[in-house]
Design a protein around this motif. Structure first.
Motif, mmCIF file in Angstrom:
data_model
loop_
_atom_site.group_PDB
_atom_site.id
_atom_site.type_symbol
_atom_site.label_atom_id
_atom_site.label_comp_id
_atom_site.label_asym_id
_atom_site.label_seq_id
_atom_site.Cartn_x
_atom_site.Cartn_y
_atom_site.Cartn_z
ATOM 1 N N LYS A 6 4.295 -25.922 8.691
ATOM 2 C CA LYS A 6 3.341 -25.093 9.813
ATOM 3 C C LYS A 6 3.854 -23.701 9.730
ATOM 4 O O LYS A 6 5.127 -23.101 10.144
ATOM 5 C CB LYS A 6 3.532 -25.867 11.170
ATOM 6 N N ILE A 9 1.578 -16.449 10.899
ATOM 7 C CA ILE A 9 1.562 -15.167 10.025
ATOM 8 C C ILE A 9 1.238 -13.909 11.082
ATOM 9 O O ILE A 9 0.248 -14.206 11.772
ATOM 10 C CB ILE A 9 0.203 -15.236 9.172
ATOM 11 N N MET A 17 -4.398 -10.421 6.272
ATOM 12 C CA MET A 17 -4.178 -11.720 7.230
ATOM 13 C C MET A 17 -5.027 -12.918 6.471
ATOM 14 O O MET A 17 -4.587 -13.875 6.270
ATOM 15 C CB MET A 17 -4.391 -11.598 8.470
ATOM 16 N N GLN A 18 -6.347 -12.575 6.302
ATOM 17 C CA GLN A 18 -7.065 -13.829 5.761
ATOM 18 C C GLN A 18 -6.840 -13.948 4.323
ATOM 19 O O GLN A 18 -6.660 -15.247 3.856
ATOM 20 C CB GLN A 18 -8.584 -13.292 5.744
ATOM 21 N N SER A 21 -3.580 -16.072 4.266
ATOM 22 C CA SER A 21 -3.946 -17.170 4.723
ATOM 23 C C SER A 21 -4.553 -18.354 3.748
ATOM 24 O O SER A 21 -4.140 -19.237 3.583
ATOM 25 C CB SER A 21 -4.667 -17.032 5.949
ATOM 26 N N ASP A 22 -5.548 -17.779 3.365
ATOM 27 C CA ASP A 22 -6.333 -18.623 2.286
ATOM 28 C C ASP A 22 -5.429 -18.869 1.099
ATOM 29 O O ASP A 22 -5.576 -19.810 0.768
ATOM 30 C CB ASP A 22 -7.477 -17.715 1.687
ATOM 31 N N GLN A 25 -2.789 -21.659 1.656
ATOM 32 C CA GLN A 25 -3.159 -22.869 2.164
ATOM 33 C C GLN A 25 -3.936 -23.530 1.033
ATOM 34 O O GLN A 25 -4.269 -24.533 1.115
ATOM 35 C CB GLN A 25 -4.028 -22.811 3.229
ATOM 36 N N VAL A 32 -1.545 -22.799 7.942
ATOM 37 C CA VAL A 32 -1.312 -21.687 8.855
ATOM 38 C C VAL A 32 -1.709 -22.352 10.225
ATOM 39 O O VAL A 32 -2.982 -22.693 10.527
ATOM 40 C CB VAL A 32 -2.056 -20.547 8.601
ATOM 41 N N GLU A 34 -0.638 -20.620 13.391
ATOM 42 C CA GLU A 34 -0.701 -19.427 14.356
ATOM 43 C C GLU A 34 -0.945 -18.198 13.565
ATOM 44 O O GLU A 34 -0.633 -18.163 12.501
ATOM 45 C CB GLU A 34 0.589 -19.341 15.156
ATOM 46 N N GLN A 35 -1.851 -17.266 14.154
ATOM 47 C CA GLN A 35 -2.059 -15.930 13.545
ATOM 48 C C GLN A 35 -1.756 -14.828 14.696
ATOM 49 O O GLN A 35 -2.400 -15.338 15.913
ATOM 50 C CB GLN A 35 -3.465 -15.917 12.817
#
Length: 193
Positions: A6, A9, A17-18, A21-22, A25, A32, A34-35
């Motif tokens: 878990k 970021i 960020m995106q 995250s992508d 994952q 992810v 939490e952001q």
């Protein structure tokens, strides 16, 4: 989800960020959960459901104080011991300060492909030195070892030169002539090679 790492970021650039995250994952073992987009949001997060934190060092474009360090220190005190610093900076003093706050790895954004493995290593409790850090620190270690062969006076001159003083300033500070400083700098250069 229990068998996944878990991740939180903390990154102020929404595109980064995106993308991060992508990217992380894509692997089945990381999710992810939490952001946070700034220091304030990061300090409000409930840390109980987070295994690893990927944290931007500079949380705003004009962040001269590196607010990511504050966040790292806060999260570390809250029990999150697996923090990876993500940044564009590769300066020795900044790297050392990050490790002093408790981070377990330090990766520059140009090495984003290495982030998933860094997350796994952090999750397993490993303190890692990514190549971004290793190159800087090994260079610094080599320099420090060479400095040991200098006499105390030469070390003093070398330190002032490293601090950005020119020959005249060093001479004034050490109450020596500029010619003496020039000669000492030539000797230092010769020994350091």
């Amino acid at each position: 989800m229990d068998d996944k790492i878990k991740l939180m970021i903390v990154e102020d650039d929404l595109v980064w960020m995106q993308s991060i995250s992508d990217y992380v994952q894509k692997d089945d073992d990381i999710i992810v959960v939490e952001q946070a987009y700034n220091k304030e949001e990061a300090l409000q997060v409930d840390c109980t459901n987070i295994d690893v934190v990927l944290l931007d060092l500079s949380l705003s474009i004009d962040d001269e104080n590196f607010s990511g360090l504050e966040v790292a220190s806060y999260l570390y005190k809250k029990g999150l011991k697996k923090i990876i610093m993500l940044t564009s900076w590769d300066e020795k003093d900044i790297i050392l300060e990050c490790f002093d706050t408790g981070v377990v790895n330090y990766i520059t954004k140009t090495s984003y492909r290495d982030i998933p493995n860094a997350i796994r290593e952090a999750f397993r409790g490993k303190v890692s030195l990514h190549a971004d850090v290793t190159n800087v620190l090994v260079g610094e270690l080599r320099k420090e070892r060479k400095v040991k062969i200098l006499t105390p006076t030469e070390r003093e001159v070398y330190t002032l030169k490293e601090q950005g003083l020119n020959k005249s300033q060093i001479a004034d500070k050490l109450y020596k002539s500029v010619e003496t400083i020039k000669r000492q700098l030539r000797i230092i250069k010769s020994k350091m090679q």
